[in-house]
Design an enzyme around this catalytic site. Structure first.
Site, PDB file in Angstrom:
ATOM      1  N   LYS A   2       0.806  -1.222   0.000  1.00  0.00           N
ATOM      2  CA  LYS A   2       0.000   0.000   0.000  1.00  0.00           C
ATOM      3  C   LYS A   2       0.842   1.277   0.000  1.00  0.00           C
ATOM      4  CE  LYS A   2      -2.908   0.096   3.424  1.00  0.00           C
ATOM      5  NZ  LYS A   2      -2.707  -1.202   4.095  1.00  0.00           N
ATOM      6  N   ARG A  57      -9.866   2.566   8.729  1.00  0.00           N
ATOM      7  CA  ARG A  57      -9.528   1.162   8.956  1.00  0.00           C
ATOM      8  C   ARG A  57     -10.737   0.343   9.361  1.00  0.00           C
ATOM      9  NH1 ARG A  57      -4.073   0.066   9.152  1.00  0.00           N
ATOM     10  NH2 ARG A  57      -2.761   1.831   9.712  1.00  0.00           N
ATOM     11  N   ARG A  64      11.108 -11.650   4.708  1.00  0.00           N
ATOM     12  CA  ARG A  64      11.897 -10.430   4.930  1.00  0.00           C
ATOM     13  C   ARG A  64      12.954 -10.654   6.009  1.00  0.00           C
ATOM     14  NH1 ARG A  64       8.469  -5.257   4.202  1.00  0.00           N
ATOM     15  NH2 ARG A  64       9.356  -4.750   6.222  1.00  0.00           N
ATOM     16  N   ARG A 108      12.440  -9.510  11.911  1.00  0.00           N
ATOM     17  CA  ARG A 108      11.726  -8.649  12.863  1.00  0.00           C
ATOM     18  C   ARG A 108      10.483  -9.378  13.377  1.00  0.00           C
ATOM     19  NH1 ARG A 108       9.660  -3.385  11.100  1.00  0.00           N
ATOM     20  NH2 ARG A 108       8.581  -4.793   9.723  1.00  0.00           N
ATOM     21  N   ARG A 133      -2.007 -10.278  12.367  1.00  0.00           N
ATOM     22  CA  ARG A 133      -2.315  -9.070  11.589  1.00  0.00           C
ATOM     23  C   ARG A 133      -3.352  -9.367  10.505  1.00  0.00           C
ATOM     24  NH1 ARG A 133       3.349  -6.979   9.655  1.00  0.00           N
ATOM     25  NH2 ARG A 133       2.206  -5.200   8.828  1.00  0.00           N
TER      26      ARG A 133
END
Ligand SMILES: [Zn+2]
Length: 217
Positions: free
Chosen positions: A13, A88, A127, A160, A171
């Site tokens: 996004k 949201r 990642r 992370r 999430r």
């Protein structure tokens, strides 16, 4: 053009928001930026928001919505804007409709970046961040020459917490519960357009711009 961008975590996004806003020549407005600027300028809303953040609490909708209202009333947003990260939730979307009506305007379109859960997990869980220089690599799409070692500075790579599978699952669940109903809300208004957000970044931008053309973008 007055536009809202929605999509799950890992949909790209932020990146697409930059490109699309530049193409449309409208300001990209994110709640993160609005928060930071209110806090750094010490506005009454910024001081209030900071109290909640310092206490580790969520900033109430009312405070966020008032900040968004102030930002949308600024001259550079008079001909259009791209909202990233707000609304949201469905109550926030209803509040946004009301504040735009108060300003004598309305949203034109809501662009949904569509990425399925498996792809989100693949993107985020791969990642790796360098402890030395902070550069973000990806085990599949942007791998280092030596596994676990940064090509740029020789630093050690780590994953992370945000990129760990259990956090990603949380999430995604939050997104499905709170944000996905937005898609229905805007769909019912006839303002929703979804695009496939998989594949190269440039391809996604082209799809977005094509989709917006029929809305006057
Ligand atoms: Zn490094």
């Amino acid at each position: 053009m007055r536009l809202v961008l929605v999509g799950p975590p890992g949909a790209g996004k932020g990146t697409q928001a930059e490109f699309i806003a530049a193409h449309l020549a409208v300001p990209k407005i994110s709640t993160g930026d609005i928060f930071r600027s209110n806090v750094s300028q010490g506005t009454p809303l910024g001081i209030e928001a900071k109290r909640y953040m310092d206490a580790g609490e969520l900033v109430p909708d009312e405070v966020t919505i008032n900040m968004v209202r102030d930002r949308l009333a600024e001259p550079d947003a008079s001909e259009g804007f791209l909202l990233d990260g707000f609304p949201r939730t469905t109550p926030q979307a209803a509040a946004l409709d009301k504040l735009l009506a108060d300003l004598g305007t309305a949203l034109d379109v809501v662009l949904e970046l569509v990425v399925d859960d498996d792809e989100v997990i693949r993107r985020l869980s791969g990642r790796r961040t360098c402890r030395g220089c902070g550069k973000i690599w990806h085990v599949e799409f942007d791998a280092t020459t030596r596994e676990g070692i940064c090509d740029r500075c020789g630093g050690e790579l780590f994953q992370r917490d945000d990129d760990k599978p259990e956090t990603i699952a949380t999430r995604l669940r939050e997104y499905a519960e709170k944000t996905a109903p937005l898609v229905d809300y805007y769909g019912a208004q006839g303002k929703l357009v979804g695009i496939d957000a998989t594949g190269p970044v440039e391809d996604v931008t082209v799809r977005a711009i094509d989709a917006l053309r029929s809305y006057g973008g």
